[in-house]
Design an enzyme around this catalytic site. Structure first.
Site, short mmCIF file in Angstrom:
data_model
loop_
_atom_site.label_atom_id
_atom_site.label_comp_id
_atom_site.label_asym_id
_atom_site.label_seq_id
_atom_site.Cartn_x
_atom_site.Cartn_y
_atom_site.Cartn_z
N CYS A 124 0.83 -1.21 0.00
CA CYS A 124 0.00 0.00 0.00
C CYS A 124 0.86 1.26 0.00
O CYS A 124 1.25 1.75 1.07
CB CYS A 124 -0.90 0.01 1.22
SG CYS A 124 -1.97 -1.43 1.35
N GLY A 131 0.51 9.43 -6.49
CA GLY A 131 0.86 8.26 -7.29
C GLY A 131 2.35 8.25 -7.54
O GLY A 131 3.13 7.76 -6.72
N SER A 132 2.76 8.86 -8.66
CA SER A 132 4.20 8.96 -8.96
C SER A 132 4.94 9.73 -7.87
O SER A 132 6.07 9.42 -7.52
CB SER A 132 4.41 9.67 -10.31
OG SER A 132 3.85 8.91 -11.35
N GLU A 362 3.69 0.08 -10.72
CA GLU A 362 5.09 -0.01 -10.27
C GLU A 362 5.99 1.02 -10.95
O GLU A 362 7.14 0.75 -11.28
CB GLU A 362 5.63 -1.43 -10.40
CG GLU A 362 4.90 -2.36 -9.45
CD GLU A 362 5.64 -3.62 -9.11
OE1 GLU A 362 6.87 -3.61 -9.12
OE2 GLU A 362 4.96 -4.61 -8.80
N1 COS Z 1 17.24 2.70 -3.77
C1 COS Z 1 17.60 3.26 -2.58
N2 COS Z 1 17.40 4.58 -2.33
C2 COS Z 1 16.88 5.34 -3.31
C3 COS Z 1 16.50 4.80 -4.56
C4 COS Z 1 16.72 3.42 -4.77
N3 COS Z 1 16.41 2.86 -5.93
N4 COS Z 1 15.99 5.77 -5.33
C5 COS Z 1 16.04 6.91 -4.60
N5 COS Z 1 16.59 6.63 -3.38
C6 COS Z 1 16.84 7.57 -2.30
C7 COS Z 1 17.74 8.72 -2.78
O1 COS Z 1 19.09 8.38 -2.63
C8 COS Z 1 17.31 9.83 -1.83
O2 COS Z 1 17.96 9.63 -0.59
P1 COS Z 1 18.27 10.81 0.47
O3 COS Z 1 17.04 11.00 1.27
O4 COS Z 1 19.39 10.28 1.30
O5 COS Z 1 18.61 12.03 -0.32
C9 COS Z 1 15.84 9.58 -1.63
O6 COS Z 1 15.62 8.20 -1.92
C10 COS Z 1 14.95 10.42 -2.51
O7 COS Z 1 15.30 10.17 -3.86
P2 COS Z 1 14.83 11.12 -5.04
O8 COS Z 1 15.28 12.51 -4.75
O9 COS Z 1 15.24 10.49 -6.31
O10 COS Z 1 13.23 11.08 -4.85
P3 COS Z 1 12.05 11.77 -5.65
O11 COS Z 1 11.07 12.29 -4.71
O12 COS Z 1 12.58 12.68 -6.72
O13 COS Z 1 11.32 10.50 -6.35
C11 COS Z 1 10.90 8.85 -8.01
C12 COS Z 1 11.94 9.65 -7.20
C13 COS Z 1 9.99 9.74 -8.83
C14 COS Z 1 11.74 7.98 -8.93
C15 COS Z 1 10.09 7.97 -7.04
O14 COS Z 1 9.22 8.75 -6.27
C16 COS Z 1 9.28 6.90 -7.76
O15 COS Z 1 9.80 5.84 -8.10
N6 COS Z 1 7.97 7.16 -7.99
C17 COS Z 1 7.11 6.16 -8.56
C18 COS Z 1 6.44 5.40 -7.50
C19 COS Z 1 5.81 4.17 -8.01
O16 COS Z 1 6.44 3.34 -8.65
N7 COS Z 1 4.53 4.03 -7.71
C20 COS Z 1 3.81 2.85 -8.05
C21 COS Z 1 3.29 2.27 -6.79
S1 COS Z 1 3.62 0.61 -6.57
S2 COS Z 1 2.26 -0.27 -7.68
#
Ligand code: COS
Length: 393
Positions: A124, A131-132, A362
């Site tokens: 969840c 969402g994103s 995802e």
């Molecule tokens: N593994 C470990 N840590 C990660 C990571 C990964 N793959 N990707 C990012 N982080 C960490 C970063 O290092 C950063 O750490 P610090 O707090 O130490 O700075 C933190 O997480 C935030 O990273 P970032 O600045 O890249 O975050 P954003 O808010 O810009 O978001 C995206 C990045 C958009 C890529 C992310 O929110 C995402 O994947 N969104 C989609 C969500 C999704 O898939 N939803 C579907 C639901 S599941 S069905």
């Protein structure tokens, strides 16, 4: 040397999964899609033959399969019916944060539950307005005596109506953005409310629900990992599960390709089977290339995990390419069928509807591109803990 050959165990597993998809899933897939039937009996059979919970470590009763093996299963499930496949594979998404961040007690209890009986768990993260943009979530968890009290609503939750427990992300510090999110495991009996089951375009045999947590109280040790480190746990989970989504998308593409190829040999126009027309041959050839490339990217992203290396970039490449390809391949399959492709009596329109979610759940194809762009410009180092955990959805 790059060796892409599978081990004998992996080949056997793929055969088992294919057999299951062919005999248990395919015969009901189109009917279950039409009537939006929850595939309970198939869940039980898949659990029985060992196709679920494949990444649970042995100490909690699981088979601790590698990620490439998990992808072999996911491709076959996607080939059989990605809606039913999603229902079967969703536990992997929910259990990954538990395997990564749960205490020994919590792992024994919640992972053990999945290996002892054909039970289900849901992940969840998404909310109606988040969402994103995960950090935009509004669900809260506040300390309550010796435990936590959770309030909020989560949407698009796979298996949400049927889950026995839920991995829930909530704000534990409202002002700290992504650094104020924590992850919890919440048993259904703590008071999780299923608000509604969604009526979907595709994957209609899977359950997608909206669930609410109204003053739901859980013990302190149900926090997964450290407080306010839930965002990273979510990202590490998605790194582990996106290869599986890419594999399922490859399975959808393969199904559409096979139907289109076979139909093109039967359908006669201008006096010859349409397979004799180069216009069709080139579409079939493009489909075949997209499937091969999707599989290679998928295996690479899973194999990096198996080697304990970071796969963030590779899993986004795989998920984005396989999902976009599934949309293209299924759309072209409908094109090969011509007007018949648009008719529900024929198999390919279902695949086109199913493929769409691959570009959405995802992480959308646009979010994958965002990750790819960031990793291209500023590669991140691998996170410290790379324990095997979780499959997908
Ligand atoms: N593994 C470990 N840590 C990660 C990571 C990964 N793959 N990707 C990012 N982080 C960490 C970063 O290092 C950063 O750490 P610090 O707090 O130490 O700075 C933190 O997480 C935030 O990273 P970032 O600045 O890249 O975050 P954003 O808010 O810009 O978001 C995206 C990045 C958009 C890529 C992310 O929110 C995402 O994947 N969104 C989609 C969500 C999704 O898939 N939803 C579907 C639901 S599941 S069905």
């Amino acid at each position: 040397m790059v060796d892409l050959s599978l081990t004998d165990e992996q080949k056997d597993l793929r055969e088992l999964a294919h057999d299951f998809a062919e005999k248990e899933i395919r015969p009901v897939a189109w009917e279950y899609d039409r009537d939006s039937v929850w595939p309970q009996a198939i869940v039980e059979k898949a659990w029985d033959v060992g196709l679920m919970n494949t990444h649970i470590p042995e100490e909690y009763g699981g088979p601790a399969l590698d990620y490439v093996s998990g992808c072999l299963i996911e491709e076959e499930m996607g080939w059989g019916c990605s809606g039913i496949g999603t229902s079967l594979m969703c536990n992997g998404l929910a259990l990954a944060p538990v395997a990564l961040g749960g205490s020994e007690e919590v792992k024994k209890h919640y992972l053990g539950m999945l290996t002892e009986e054909p039970k289900l768990a849901s992940f969840c993260l998404t909310e109606p307005d988040a969402g994103s943009d995960v950090s935009g979530m509004r669900t809260t968890a506040v300390r309550n005596g010796s435990g936590w009290k959770i309030n909020g609503t989560k949407t698009f939750i796979t298996n949400g109506s049927h889950a026995d427990w839920y991995t829930v992300y909530a704000k534990t510090d409202k002002d700290a953005g992504h650094r104020g999110i924590s992850a919890f495991v919440v048993p259904r009996e703590a008071g999780v409310v299923v608000d509604k089951k969604e009526d979907k375009l595709g994957q209609r045999a899977s359950d997608t629900a909206m669930v609410s947590f109204n003053d739901v109280e859980i013990p302190a040790d149900h926090l997964l990992g450290e407080e306010n480190k839930g965002f990273k746990l979510a990202m590490m989970t998605l790194d582990r599960t996106r290869p599986g989504v890419a594999a399922a998308a490859t399975g959808i593409s393969r199904a559409a390709f096979e139907f289109a190829r076979d139909y093109s040999k039967e359908r006669v126009q201008f006096g010859v089977p349409i397979a004799m027309h180069q216009a069709i041959q080139f579409m079939i050839a493009d489909m075949a290339t997209k499937i091969e490339a999707s599989r290679l990217l998928t295996w690479q992203s899973a194999s990096l995990l198996d080697q304990g290396k970071s796969n963030t970039l590779a899993s986004s490449h795989a998920k984005r390419f396989a999902a976009d390809s599934a949309m293209e391949v299924t759309t072209d399959a409908v094109q090969v069928y011509g007007g018949y492709g648009f008719i529900k009596e024929y198999p390919v329109e279902k695949l086109m509807r199913d493929a769409k979610i691959m570009q959405l759940y995802e992480g959308t194809s646009q979010i994958q591109r965002l990750v790819i762009a960031r990793e291209t410009y500023m590669p991140r180092r691998a996170p410290a803990s790379l324990a095997t955990a979780g499959a997908s959805h």
